[in-house]
Design an enzyme around this catalytic site. Structure first.
Site, short mmCIF file in Angstrom:
data_model
loop_
_atom_site.label_atom_id
_atom_site.label_comp_id
_atom_site.label_asym_id
_atom_site.label_seq_id
_atom_site.Cartn_x
_atom_site.Cartn_y
_atom_site.Cartn_z
N CYS A 48 8.37 -2.07 98.71
CA CYS A 48 9.03 -0.14 98.58
C CYS A 48 8.10 0.12 100.15
O CYS A 48 7.59 -0.52 100.86
CB CYS A 48 7.78 0.12 97.42
SG CYS A 48 7.64 1.54 97.42
N HIS A 49 9.01 1.29 100.05
CA HIS A 49 9.00 2.04 101.50
C HIS A 49 7.22 2.58 101.62
O HIS A 49 6.59 2.15 103.28
CB HIS A 49 10.10 2.99 101.53
CG HIS A 49 9.90 3.85 103.49
ND1 HIS A 49 9.25 5.10 102.85
CD2 HIS A 49 10.43 3.48 104.28
CE1 HIS A 49 9.48 5.07 104.56
NE2 HIS A 49 9.85 4.24 105.70
N THR A 50 6.74 3.07 100.63
CA THR A 50 5.94 3.23 100.85
C THR A 50 4.70 1.80 101.25
O THR A 50 3.39 2.64 102.31
CB THR A 50 5.02 3.93 99.32
OG1 THR A 50 6.25 4.61 98.49
CG2 THR A 50 3.43 4.20 99.68
N HIS A 70 2.69 -2.40 95.41
CA HIS A 70 2.72 -1.92 93.90
C HIS A 70 4.01 -1.75 93.20
O HIS A 70 4.02 -1.27 92.52
CB HIS A 70 2.43 0.06 94.77
CG HIS A 70 3.38 0.34 95.06
ND1 HIS A 70 3.40 0.26 97.09
CD2 HIS A 70 4.16 1.33 94.60
CE1 HIS A 70 4.61 0.62 96.83
NE2 HIS A 70 4.63 1.64 95.99
N GLU A 71 4.46 -2.87 93.70
CA GLU A 71 5.88 -2.46 92.26
C GLU A 71 5.18 -4.25 92.19
O GLU A 71 6.05 -4.89 93.12
CB GLU A 71 6.96 -2.12 93.40
CG GLU A 71 7.95 -1.71 92.33
CD GLU A 71 9.17 -1.75 93.35
OE1 GLU A 71 9.63 0.22 93.67
OE2 GLU A 71 10.37 -1.91 93.59
N CYS A 100 -4.29 7.65 81.06
CA CYS A 100 -5.93 7.64 80.86
C CYS A 100 -5.62 7.63 78.68
O CYS A 100 -6.32 7.51 78.10
CB CYS A 100 -6.70 8.16 80.89
SG CYS A 100 -6.90 10.40 81.11
N CYS A 103 -7.10 12.96 78.73
CA CYS A 103 -7.23 14.08 79.97
C CYS A 103 -5.99 15.31 79.46
O CYS A 103 -5.21 14.65 78.46
CB CYS A 103 -7.23 13.82 81.11
SG CYS A 103 -5.80 13.39 81.21
N CYS A 106 -2.20 14.04 80.40
CA CYS A 106 -1.71 12.51 79.25
C CYS A 106 -1.76 13.33 78.11
O CYS A 106 -0.45 12.94 76.89
CB CYS A 106 -3.00 11.97 79.88
SG CYS A 106 -3.04 10.93 80.96
N CYS A 114 -1.63 12.39 85.01
CA CYS A 114 -3.15 11.72 84.99
C CYS A 114 -4.30 12.17 86.15
O CYS A 114 -4.89 12.14 86.62
CB CYS A 114 -3.60 10.49 84.77
SG CYS A 114 -5.35 9.86 83.23
N ARG A 118 -4.20 9.77 88.17
CA ARG A 118 -3.28 9.35 88.98
C ARG A 118 -3.26 8.78 90.89
O ARG A 118 -4.17 8.55 90.89
CB ARG A 118 -3.12 10.95 89.43
CG ARG A 118 -4.10 11.93 90.61
CD ARG A 118 -3.64 13.26 90.73
NE ARG A 118 -3.52 14.36 88.94
CZ ARG A 118 -3.24 15.71 89.35
NH1 ARG A 118 -3.00 16.41 89.90
NH2 ARG A 118 -3.62 16.13 88.01
N CYS A 178 8.07 1.28 90.18
CA CYS A 178 8.11 2.18 91.26
C CYS A 178 9.37 2.83 91.42
O CYS A 178 9.29 3.90 90.81
CB CYS A 178 7.55 1.84 92.43
SG CYS A 178 7.35 2.92 93.56
N ARG A 373 16.23 -3.66 97.46
CA ARG A 373 14.70 -3.75 97.11
C ARG A 373 14.93 -5.38 97.53
O ARG A 373 16.01 -6.14 96.94
CB ARG A 373 14.55 -3.17 95.95
CG ARG A 373 13.60 -2.17 95.48
CD ARG A 373 12.36 -2.23 95.80
NE ARG A 373 11.84 -1.02 95.24
CZ ARG A 373 11.86 -0.32 96.69
NH1 ARG A 373 12.46 -0.27 97.60
NH2 ARG A 373 10.84 1.35 96.05
#
Length: 380
Positions: A48-50, A70-71, A100, A103, A106, A114, A118, A178, A373
């Protein structure tokens, strides 16, 4: 019970030792999961670009060595104390933000932010004890977004792991963890165009194309793609885009160009670039009286933009969204089912695939703007 449960696992991971330098495949050690944590075998992950943004370390605090990613999609290997909703063998998508379930966010139907889980881009450790689970020769290796999926095995908080249909092909549905969900949800859950309405999407990367796809699924009558790269326009037709605007082709602000094209403005606009100039344009290009603009792209930390208050008083609405307003554990499994029922197309987002040993090629494809992707096959 897995034969490796409770033990340190040695596995291969793509380690970023310093900013902007090629990742190095290393043998690392991954500790067992602690309370409320899940250890997973990653089968497929995507770039991902992130990941690229933080790997380049432009505009944020560098944190190295680090394992990005993360994907992804994988299978639970073992769980820590207190984890009851997941067990070894479950097929899962680790997700960069969590749920979670306890909270106020959520419990609210209106939020997916969250309090506990988060996204935190600055955190390179896990919540339980503020330490890493990865190491090499005793040296800690930082986590990324609590997921670090550029590794054969990884650990995440159980609240950041979505259990999905075991029949779903992980090499396809991994992209739902993502970018695709972020863009699609921004349109379907936040902009909410009515059938036949017009939608402008700023930025035709993976997230922007997913926003276009969401507009197509909602039945938008006209989808205007806005991008500085004309090479993206042809690809965007597959995602329902009917018109293309390159701001560089005009000598007036792009919001004025779009307003002229649409008899006063589009009904909905979705901004997916992170550019504050694009944010202004997205807001100012929607029609007065009912227009809604949604901000998706993440700006630089010192960015700010201004617009005249009359734009609000004339009944334009500006909204923001995070991860398409989807709750990770509650909503993402249902997106997987949409794919399984052929109501959602994912294949057209996946333009490249490389073996784990060639993960740096995925970075090259993205940096050259050639991929939407690129899926990385961990067993190859």
């Amino acid at each position: 019970m897995s034969s490796t449960a409770g033990q340190v696992i040695k596995c291969k991971a793509a380690v970023a030792w310093e900013a902007g330098k090629p990742l190095v495949i290393e043998e690392v050690e991954l500790a067992p999961p602690q309370a409320n944590e899940v250890r997973m075998k990653i089968l497929f992950t995507a770039l991902c670009h992130t990941d690229v943004y933080f790997w380049e370390a432009k505009g944020q605090t560098p944190m190295f060595p680090r394992i990005f990613g993360h994907e992804a999609g994988g299978i639970v290997e073992s769980v820590g104390e207190g984890v009851t909703e997941l067990q070894p063998g479950d097929h899962v998508l680790p997700i960069f933000t969590g749920e979670c379930g306890k909270c106020s966010h959520c419990k609210s139907e209106e939020s997916n932010l969250c309090d506990t889980l988060r996204i935190n881009t600055e955190r390179g450790v896990l919540l339980n004890d503020g330490k890493t689970r990865f190491s090499k020769n005793g040296q800690p290796i930082y986590h990324f977004l609590g997921t670090s999926t550029f590794s054969e095995y990884t650990i995440a908080h159980a609240g950041c792991v979505a259990k999905i249909n075991p029949e779903a092909p992980l090499d396809k549905v991994c992209v739902l963890s993502c970018g695709v969900s972020t863009g699609m949800g921004a349109t379907l859950n936040v902009a909410k165009p009515k059938k036949g309405q017009s939608v402008a999407v700023f930025g035709l990367g993976a997230v922007g194309l997913a926003a276009c796809e969401g507009a197509r699924m909602a039945g938008a009558g006209r989808i205007i793609g806005v991008d500085l790269n004309p090479d993206r326009f042809n690809e965007a037709k597959k995602f329902g885009v009917t018109d293309f605007v390159n701001p560089k082709d005009h000598d007036k602000p792009v919001q004025e160009v779009i307003a002229e094209m649409t008899n006063g403005g589009v009904d909905r606009a979705v901004e997916c670039t992170g550019s504050f100039q694009a944010m202004i344009s997205a807001f100012e290009c929607v029609h007065d009286g009912w227009g809604v603009a949604v901000l998706v792209g993440v700006p630089n930390k010192d960015d700010a933009f201004k617009t005249h208050p009359l734009n609000f008083l004339n009944e334009r609405t500006l909204k923001g969204t995070f991860f398409g307003n989807y709750k990770p554990r509650t909503d993402i499994p249902a997106r997987v089912e949409k794919y399984m029922q052929k109501e959602l197309e994912l294949e057209k987002f996946i333009t490249h695939s490389v073996p784990f040993s060639e993960i740096n090629k995925a970075f090259d494809y993205m940096l050259k703007g050639e991929s939407i992707r690129c899926v990385i096959r961990m067993d190859a």
